[in-house]
Each structure stands twice: as structure tokens, then as C-alpha cells.
Design a protein around this motif. Structure first.
Motif, PDB file in Angstrom:
ATOM      1  N   ASP A 232       0.763  -1.475  -0.255  1.00  0.00           N
ATOM      2  CA  ASP A 232      -0.018  -0.402   0.417  1.00  0.00           C
ATOM      3  C   ASP A 232       1.120   1.387   0.097  1.00  0.00           C
ATOM      4  OD1 ASP A 232       0.885   0.377   2.241  1.00  0.00           O
ATOM      5  OD2 ASP A 232      -1.027  -0.694   3.740  1.00  0.00           O
ATOM      6  N   GLY A 233       0.424   2.053  -0.176  1.00  0.00           N
ATOM      7  CA  GLY A 233       1.174   3.344   0.079  1.00  0.00           C
ATOM      8  C   GLY A 233       1.563   4.083  -1.374  1.00  0.00           C
ATOM      9  N   ASN A 234       2.143   4.957  -1.171  1.00  0.00           N
ATOM     10  CA  ASN A 234       2.868   5.496  -2.856  1.00  0.00           C
ATOM     11  C   ASN A 234       2.146   5.442  -3.226  1.00  0.00           C
ATOM     12  OD1 ASN A 234       5.657   4.845  -2.249  1.00  0.00           O
ATOM     13  ND2 ASN A 234       4.770   2.704  -2.760  1.00  0.00           N
ATOM     14  N   GLY A 235       0.548   5.879  -3.128  1.00  0.00           N
ATOM     15  CA  GLY A 235      -0.601   6.343  -4.104  1.00  0.00           C
ATOM     16  C   GLY A 235      -1.124   5.454  -5.009  1.00  0.00           C
ATOM     17  N   ILE A 236      -0.771   3.724  -4.533  1.00  0.00           N
ATOM     18  CA  ILE A 236      -1.676   3.328  -5.134  1.00  0.00           C
ATOM     19  C   ILE A 236      -2.981   3.190  -4.340  1.00  0.00           C
ATOM     20  CG2 ILE A 236      -1.844   0.235  -4.489  1.00  0.00           C
ATOM     21  CD1 ILE A 236       1.731   0.544  -4.626  1.00  0.00           C
ATOM     22  N   ILE A 237      -3.964   3.110  -5.062  1.00  0.00           N
ATOM     23  CA  ILE A 237      -5.064   2.396  -4.946  1.00  0.00           C
ATOM     24  C   ILE A 237      -5.826   1.011  -5.092  1.00  0.00           C
ATOM     25  CG2 ILE A 237      -7.849   2.904  -5.318  1.00  0.00           C
ATOM     26  CD1 ILE A 237      -6.889   5.488  -5.517  1.00  0.00           C
ATOM     27  N   SER A 238      -5.954   0.237  -3.662  1.00  0.00           N
ATOM     28  CA  SER A 238      -6.389  -1.338  -3.748  1.00  0.00           C
ATOM     29  C   SER A 238      -7.161  -1.482  -3.746  1.00  0.00           C
ATOM     30  CB  SER A 238      -5.746  -1.839  -2.203  1.00  0.00           C
ATOM     31  OG  SER A 238      -5.853  -3.186  -2.583  1.00  0.00           O
ATOM     32  N   PHE A 239      -7.793  -1.706  -4.618  1.00  0.00           N
ATOM     33  CA  PHE A 239      -9.463  -2.591  -4.404  1.00  0.00           C
ATOM     34  C   PHE A 239      -9.132  -4.190  -4.649  1.00  0.00           C
ATOM     35  CE2 PHE A 239     -10.386   1.197  -7.758  1.00  0.00           C
ATOM     36  CZ  PHE A 239     -11.798   1.026  -7.272  1.00  0.00           C
ATOM     37  N   GLY A 240      -7.770  -4.778  -4.043  1.00  0.00           N
ATOM     38  CA  GLY A 240      -7.326  -6.230  -3.794  1.00  0.00           C
ATOM     39  C   GLY A 240      -7.338  -7.129  -2.743  1.00  0.00           C
ATOM     40  N   SER A 241      -6.558  -6.271  -1.392  1.00  0.00           N
ATOM     41  CA  SER A 241      -7.965  -6.958  -0.260  1.00  0.00           C
ATOM     42  C   SER A 241      -8.479  -6.897   0.244  1.00  0.00           C
ATOM     43  CB  SER A 241      -6.248  -7.438   0.888  1.00  0.00           C
ATOM     44  OG  SER A 241      -6.361  -7.609   1.504  1.00  0.00           O
ATOM     45  N   GLY A 242      -9.090  -8.553   0.903  1.00  0.00           N
ATOM     46  CA  GLY A 242     -10.414  -8.128   1.109  1.00  0.00           C
ATOM     47  C   GLY A 242     -10.256  -7.866   2.701  1.00  0.00           C
ATOM     48  N   GLN A 243      -9.701  -7.129   3.092  1.00  0.00           N
ATOM     49  CA  GLN A 243      -9.693  -6.344   4.741  1.00  0.00           C
ATOM     50  C   GLN A 243     -10.535  -5.592   5.123  1.00  0.00           C
ATOM     51  OE1 GLN A 243      -6.087  -5.493   6.340  1.00  0.00           O
ATOM     52  NE2 GLN A 243      -5.571  -4.991   5.046  1.00  0.00           N
ATOM     53  N   PRO A 244     -11.255  -5.003   5.907  1.00  0.00           N
ATOM     54  CA  PRO A 244     -12.504  -3.452   6.133  1.00  0.00           C
ATOM     55  C   PRO A 244     -11.251  -2.703   6.145  1.00  0.00           C
ATOM     56  CG  PRO A 244     -13.072  -5.773   7.371  1.00  0.00           C
ATOM     57  CD  PRO A 244     -11.817  -5.987   6.551  1.00  0.00           C
ATOM     58  N   ASP A 245     -11.092  -1.593   5.653  1.00  0.00           N
ATOM     59  CA  ASP A 245     -10.069  -0.094   6.280  1.00  0.00           C
ATOM     60  C   ASP A 245     -10.923   0.138   7.294  1.00  0.00           C
ATOM     61  OD1 ASP A 245     -12.714   0.283   5.060  1.00  0.00           O
ATOM     62  OD2 ASP A 245     -12.159   2.378   4.655  1.00  0.00           O
ATOM     63  N   LEU A 246     -12.547  -0.013   7.662  1.00  0.00           N
ATOM     64  CA  LEU A 246     -12.843   0.388   9.207  1.00  0.00           C
ATOM     65  C   LEU A 246     -12.439   0.252  10.115  1.00  0.00           C
ATOM     66  CD1 LEU A 246     -16.634  -0.150   8.365  1.00  0.00           C
ATOM     67  CD2 LEU A 246     -15.550   2.142   7.532  1.00  0.00           C
ATOM     68  N   PRO A 247     -12.211   1.294  11.541  1.00  0.00           N
ATOM     69  CA  PRO A 247     -11.095   0.986  12.498  1.00  0.00           C
ATOM     70  C   PRO A 247     -12.510  -0.565  13.602  1.00  0.00           C
ATOM     71  CG  PRO A 247     -12.465   2.810  12.796  1.00  0.00           C
ATOM     72  CD  PRO A 247     -12.353   2.668  11.653  1.00  0.00           C
ATOM     73  N   PRO A 248     -11.324  -1.688  14.010  1.00  0.00           N
ATOM     74  CA  PRO A 248     -11.819  -2.005  15.198  1.00  0.00           C
ATOM     75  C   PRO A 248     -12.600  -1.333  16.061  1.00  0.00           C
ATOM     76  CG  PRO A 248      -9.272  -2.270  15.708  1.00  0.00           C
ATOM     77  CD  PRO A 248      -9.703  -1.253  14.366  1.00  0.00           C
ATOM     78  N   PRO A 249     -13.422  -2.531  17.383  1.00  0.00           N
ATOM     79  CA  PRO A 249     -13.968  -1.191  18.585  1.00  0.00           C
ATOM     80  C   PRO A 249     -12.979  -1.201  19.533  1.00  0.00           C
ATOM     81  CG  PRO A 249     -14.681  -3.677  17.987  1.00  0.00           C
ATOM     82  CD  PRO A 249     -13.999  -3.643  17.235  1.00  0.00           C
ATOM     83  N   LYS A 250     -13.089   0.490  19.746  1.00  0.00           N
ATOM     84  CA  LYS A 250     -11.540   0.549  20.426  1.00  0.00           C
ATOM     85  C   LYS A 250     -11.779  -0.202  22.017  1.00  0.00           C
ATOM     86  CE  LYS A 250     -14.514   4.931  22.355  1.00  0.00           C
ATOM     87  NZ  LYS A 250     -15.454   4.593  21.824  1.00  0.00           N
ATOM     88  N   GLU A 251     -12.801  -0.186  22.401  1.00  0.00           N
ATOM     89  CA  GLU A 251     -12.813  -1.562  23.716  1.00  0.00           C
ATOM     90  C   GLU A 251     -12.353  -2.905  23.724  1.00  0.00           C
ATOM     91  OE1 GLU A 251     -15.683  -0.642  21.578  1.00  0.00           O
ATOM     92  OE2 GLU A 251     -16.925   0.423  22.870  1.00  0.00           O
ATOM     93  N   ILE A 252     -11.009  -2.813  22.454  1.00  0.00           N
ATOM     94  CA  ILE A 252     -10.397  -4.032  22.449  1.00  0.00           C
ATOM     95  C   ILE A 252      -9.136  -3.389  23.298  1.00  0.00           C
ATOM     96  CG2 ILE A 252     -11.757  -5.122  20.862  1.00  0.00           C
ATOM     97  CD1 ILE A 252      -9.880  -4.950  18.865  1.00  0.00           C
ATOM     98  N   PHE A 253      -8.832  -2.872  23.650  1.00  0.00           N
ATOM     99  CA  PHE A 253      -7.612  -2.316  23.430  1.00  0.00           C
ATOM    100  C   PHE A 253      -6.448  -1.899  24.334  1.00  0.00           C
ATOM    101  CE2 PHE A 253      -8.384   0.108  19.086  1.00  0.00           C
ATOM    102  CZ  PHE A 253      -7.745  -0.296  18.347  1.00  0.00           C
ATOM    103  N   LYS A 254      -8.054  -2.130  25.710  1.00  0.00           N
ATOM    104  CA  LYS A 254      -7.759  -1.683  26.617  1.00  0.00           C
ATOM    105  C   LYS A 254      -6.658  -3.079  27.299  1.00  0.00           C
ATOM    106  CE  LYS A 254     -10.957   1.667  27.196  1.00  0.00           C
ATOM    107  NZ  LYS A 254     -12.492   2.132  27.376  1.00  0.00           N
ATOM    108  N   HIS A 255      -5.682  -2.165  28.332  1.00  0.00           N
ATOM    109  CA  HIS A 255      -4.891  -2.746  29.842  1.00  0.00           C
ATOM    110  C   HIS A 255      -4.417  -4.360  29.121  1.00  0.00           C
ATOM    111  CE1 HIS A 255      -6.371  -0.118  32.233  1.00  0.00           C
ATOM    112  NE2 HIS A 255      -8.234  -0.348  31.631  1.00  0.00           N
TER     113      HIS A 255
END
Lengths: 361, 361
Positions: free
Chosen positions: B19-42
Motif C-alpha cells: 500500500d502507500g505510494n499513491g496506490i489505490i487497492s481494490f485488492g485485499s479483502g480487509q475492512p478499512d474501518l477501525p476495530p471497536p476501541k474497547e479491545i485495546f484496554k489493559h
């Protein structure tokens, strides 16, 4: 395999994850010491939740390449612990060579024969002498196989192979065009001398961050090989069967590699103290055993080892592993990856259990 | 498989992690949306760094059991993503039944044929009609196999199987004593109706937290089965080949399951909007394609798909996957797991590339 049959424990998986309730465990081979605290900071970076390169994070592979002479990032595949590295290596060998034979040293780490068979390969065995490879026996058996798996320091013997043996293996296998898979997960836990890294295009080194940095549960290991065909086959198989190794674990492994060397030196000093303690105690109790030179296991002789393992657990809440699971019946494996106080209590229970059973030792 | 040969991209692995370098990817099947923030604590709890149960954390399995009717924790194995769940299922089937045939639907997710073959089994194919299973064709082919792999919503077609088809598969396979492996990783991403969970002792459900909670890189998935032989064989194989799934990822999956349902509802609304956008744009551009009912892929027809994928990447920095990798030559797969602005820019580049190539559509 059933974990328990006819009331008898038949597999180490019966014990994995078992703790608390007053149980003292000499079972699982995982450090009780904490991982470096540096690895916990700022884990909320979103990049850590996305797919990464199948072969592994480039920064982590670069850090590893810096640790091996003339290595480059393309020589590494980051895996779900050493277990997946071994699985991928054997599946890759099967893809390239078909159903060939693999020489295993007996006693062996309990998963070795199954990993080899699951990949479609056939395990054959060379018996260790005093817990180490007998060079002459090895030379005889090696002509019949396509690959050899060695593990120094060894789980379950705790032994470190003699330098001249490792050099011989390095040379003879190269001459014969045989792979050496060198499982070095305990290489940072040697008490007697430095590790000798066996080298060559035919050497497939397997390692992990689990034991060195107390990160067993995170499952980060790696394969290091100069053979591009093996690296490419392993990466392709990993793409289909597990994708990238979890990114968060890789990031933590990278941070662990950046902590000062004093972290491992300090840990090794603790392991050595424990080794001395358990070895001397067991000797005093009358056990016949080898002195461990690395890793954190002893493999003392005892008759009726299956019965012993069962009774120790069900009557005394002590976990020990049956030597039979490692190809060494008539022995039990005790891990000394636990605090001195716990060890003392555990050994006291074993002493009590053995009262009147002197003839079993 | 080489990732690039004669200057032509030959495998999706060429693109993974790019990714990066001006590439637009319709490739990989992964959400660009963030995971729930609750999962990071402690996350610094030491327990999270130790080996866990091979079968998976009991709390996580209990949380899953609560989501399936009459399920119990022993019906689950937590795995390194859905990929490992599939690998374990097929290896378990091989252990129990030997070299049997597995029916795959074509177009298929690119790893399916390899996963089946790597386990020692033989893939056979039924062609989808308009991106969905043709019940009559399915009935004919199913008599010859021991297992069937279905994937609804489907990667790469974006289609959801019709209820009556799923009921037919459920029934006919039960009658014939055939396993149904149901890969449901996109089950929370259906735009048209509710998911229909096919049931029975012969059903082996595979799922993951990757797509629903945007946690692809953490590699946490699971196998759910009422068949204790399959669960036991899969757990044994996992013990030898990868041990527990990384504990930290399992903990985060558990926390993700505890966030309010509104999290997924909100995400699905975003996916639906994107689906509508890309479908309408591609239609306007003159593409022939199916309307996705779930997941986040479109699979439009285009001639010379290999050349298109290469030129889009090397001349226009746009990643698209060749339909041939999915058993669908003459098509390309576009993932719409990216922001609208990115999609607009990517589609503009595709439009530019296609100028004067109307006859390719």
C-alpha cells in the motif's frame, strides 16, 4: 488421540492450560518469568489490525537478519511459533520431494513424529546416548533419509550437542544433499557454552520468541533458510493455511528484540540457579538423571512412569509428563520453569509419594 | 507458486501488504474501518502471554456458544483465522477418511483448491450460475464426494445463496452422510436478508472475527461443529502444528463480542452505501456484473483479465485481482473495502485505462 482413556492420562494436552487449585506444575515448558515490559506500549495503532505480508513484517525480518551472519530479509518467514515453522518446513519438503524419510532423535519433543507424519513424511529414529547424538550411529542412519531434525538444547533431555557432533552433522548432510532442520528455540538458554549455529544452504533453522522473551502464548516464531525454494514453498502454504502471523505479536517480538541483552543474561542466571537446585535435589532423592546444559527440563529415570504421572496428578496435584510421550518410557519429564518455592513444595510432594518406592528409581 | 513470472503477476500474494505510494487497492479483502476501541484496554495482563488451551480460551468459547442454538464450549476450536480452521477441518477429514473428494463451488475463494489439496484431499467443482449454486447441478455432483465447501455470502461473487438452496444442501448432505463445511466469515455482512445458519451434526461451520470486527491481522477465527470426532482430530492436529491461537488476539476477540450490536449495524450501513456506489458506477461504465448481496466484492466481466490486472497496477497504480485466481477467467475482482474518495479516484483511473477498450467489457 484421547487425552484420557481408562482413567489414564495419555497425552500432554490433558495438562495444557491447567493451573491453580493448588496444582504444582512441572509440566508445560513455558517460562514463568515476565516478558520485557517495553512490549506493551502503544498497541492501539490501527496498522496492527490489518493483514500484513504473509512472509512476515519487514522490520522484524530485518532485525532477525541482523542477528545471523550475511542473512537477508528474504531468508525469513515469521510463523505462529516454532510449531508452525516446523509444520511449514515439512509440508514444503513434501511438496518438493514427495513422501521421503526424516531422521528424528529419540527421546524427541512429543510433537515431532506427528508433525512429520501429518505432512505426509515418514519418521525414522536414531537413539540418543546419554541424551546426546552418537556420531557413529547417526552416520549410519543418515544415508537413508532426505532430512534430519535436530534440537539442541534438547527438549526433553536438557542436553546440548557437542560441537564436533554439530560440525559433523553440518558436513555430512551437506555432502549427502540432506536438509538439516535445526530447532533452536532454546538457543538463548544454554548454561555451559555458546550456541553453535550450524550453517549452509541445506540448513533450515527454526526458532521462536516464546522461550527467550517469555511470550509463549503470543505464538511468534520463524523459519530461517538460505534455500529460496523452501522459503517460497513455505510462504505459499502459509498463504493458504493461516495467512500472516498475528501482527500485534510480531510488533511485540520486534520490541522484545530491541531490549538490552541484559534482559536475557539476567533470565539465564535465574534458569541456571533453578537448574542447579532441581538437579541436586533429585540426585539427593536418589534419581538417575542427566545434568541439563540448556533449556529447562530434566528427564529422570523412574519405573512405571505412566502410573507415576497419574498418581502424582490425581493424588498429589503435581503435574509431570510421562517420558513415554517423548519416546522415553521409564522416565518422567519435569520442567523447572517455576519459582523455587513452588519447586520445593512440588519436590516435597514427589518425595512423599515415593516413600517405600525406592526400587522404582 | 512464483508471485510474478515473465513480468506478469501470477498470484494475489504479490499484492498482499502492498500500500502507500499513491496506490489505490481494490485488492485485499480487509475492512478499512477501525476495530471497536474497547479491545485495546489493559493488555499488559501476564496471563495473556502464556500458553492457553489448544482448543481455545473457555470464556471466548462460552461467548460463542451463546450465539449458536444449543451449542456448548466443547463444540468450538479457536483458530488462526478462518484459514487455519479450514486447514484443520480438511486435515481432520483426511485423518478420519483418507483421500476423499471435496466439492467446491466455482468461482471460489482462491485458497480453497490449495487448502483441500494440501490436506491430501481431491477438489472437484460445481459451476455457479449467476454467482449462485444451481440446485440441480449440485444434486448431481454431490453423490461423488465426502464433503462440500460452501461460502455464503461468497468471496468473490458477493452473492448470498437462496434459502431453499441452503435447506436442500442441509438435507441432501445429511441423508448422504456428507460433511458440509460452511465458511461464514461474511455472515454479518449481508445487505438483503438475515443469515441462514445451516445445521446438523454433519455441518462444520467456519467463521472469524476478521471481517465483522475489522481484526484481519490478528488472525482469530473458529471452527464450530457438533461432531466430536472432527473437533478432537482438529484439536490434536492444532496441538502439533501451531498450539493455542495467540492469547492476546483471543482476549481482543472476546471484548469485541461484548460491544453493542450497533457496532456491526453501523458498519453494515457503510458497506451497503459503498456497495450501491461501486455497483452503480461500474454499471454506468458499461460493466456486466452481479449485484452483491453480501461481503464486499464485485466480479465484473472483462476480457484479457490478466493483462488488465497487470496494466492497471504497473501503469495506473490500481490493484485489482484477476478472476482467473478464483476460477473465473475473463473477470476481475474488486474489493470495495475502501473509502468513497479512494474508490472514486480508483474508478476514474480504471475509466481512463479503459478508454478505447469498450469491446473488452
Amino acid at each position: 488421540m484421547p487425552r484420557i482413556a481408562d482413567g489414564k492420562i495419555t497425552s500432554p494436552s490433558f495438562f495444557i492450560g491447567l493451573d491453580g487449585n493448588g496444582i504444582i506444575s512441572f509440566g508445560s515448558g513455558q517460562p514463568d518469568l515476565p516478558p520485557p515490559k517495553e512490549i506493551f506500549k502503544h498497541l492501539e495503532n490501527q496498522r496492527l489490525f490489518k493483514y500484513g505480508l504473509i512472509q512476515g513484517d519487514e522490520k522484524l525480518r530485518q532485525a532477525l537478519a541482523n542477528e545471523y551472519p550475511n542473512a537477508r530479509i528474504e531468508n525469513f518467514v515469521i510463523t505462529n511459533g516454532a510449531s508452525e515453522a516446523l509444520d511449514l518446513v515439512f509440508r514444503a519438503i513434501y511438496q518438493i520431494h514427495g513422501r521421503v524419510k526424516v531422521l528424528l532423535c529419540r527421546p524427541y519433543y512429543y510433537s515431532y513424529p506427528s508433525i512429520v507424519r501429518l505432512a505426509g513424511l515418514e519418521p525414522v529414529y536414531v537413539n540418543l546416548v546419554e541424551g546426546r547424538i552418537d556420531p557413529r550411529d547417526f552416520e549410519k542412519k543418515v544415508h537413508d533419509v532426505k532430512a534430519v531434525l535436530i534440537n539442541s538444547p534438547s527438549n526433553p533431555t536438557g542436553r546440548v550437542e557437542i560441537l564436533s557432533t554439530l560440525r559433523l552433522i553440518e558436513k555430512i548432510t551437506e555432502k549427502l544433499g540432506i536438509y538439516v532442520i535445526s530447532d533452536e528455540v532454546y538457543k538463548d538458554l544454554i548454561y555451559e557454552r555458546e550456541n553453535y549455529l550450524i550453517k549452509g544452504k541445506h540448513v533450515l533453522t527454526v526458532n521462536s520468541f516464546s522461550k527467550t522473551y517469555s511470550m509463549c502464548g503470543l505464538r511468534v516464531g520463524y523459519l530461517y533458510a538460505r534455500n529460496p525454494k523452501i522459503i517460497s514453498a513455505a510462504t505459499d502454504i502459509k498463504m493458504d493455511t493461516s495467512m500472516n502471523t498475528n501482527i500485534l505479536g510480531q510488533e511485540m517480538a520486534l520490541r522484545a528484540m530491541q531490549v538490552p541483552k541484559s534482559f536475557t543474561t539476567r533470565q539465564t542466571a535465574i534458569w541456571k540457579k533453578r537448574r542447579d537446585f532441581i538437579y541436586n535435589e533429585l540426585k539427593t532423592m536418589g534419581f538417575d538423571l542427566w545434568k541439563p546444559e540448556g533449556a529447562f527440563y530434566v528427564l529422570p529415570k523412574i519405573k512405571h512412569s505412566q502410573r507415576v504421572v497419574n498418581e502424582l496428578f490425581f493424588k498429589h496435584k503435581v503435574i509431570a509428563y510421562d517420558g513415554a510421550w517423548f519416546g522415553a518410557p521409564g522416565r518422567i519429564r519435569l520442567s523447572y520453569a517455576l519459582e523455587l518455592a513452588q519447586m520445593k513444595e512440588g519436590l516435597a510432594r514427589i518425595r512423599q509419594y515415593l516413600q517405600g518406592k525406592d526400587s522404582w528409581l
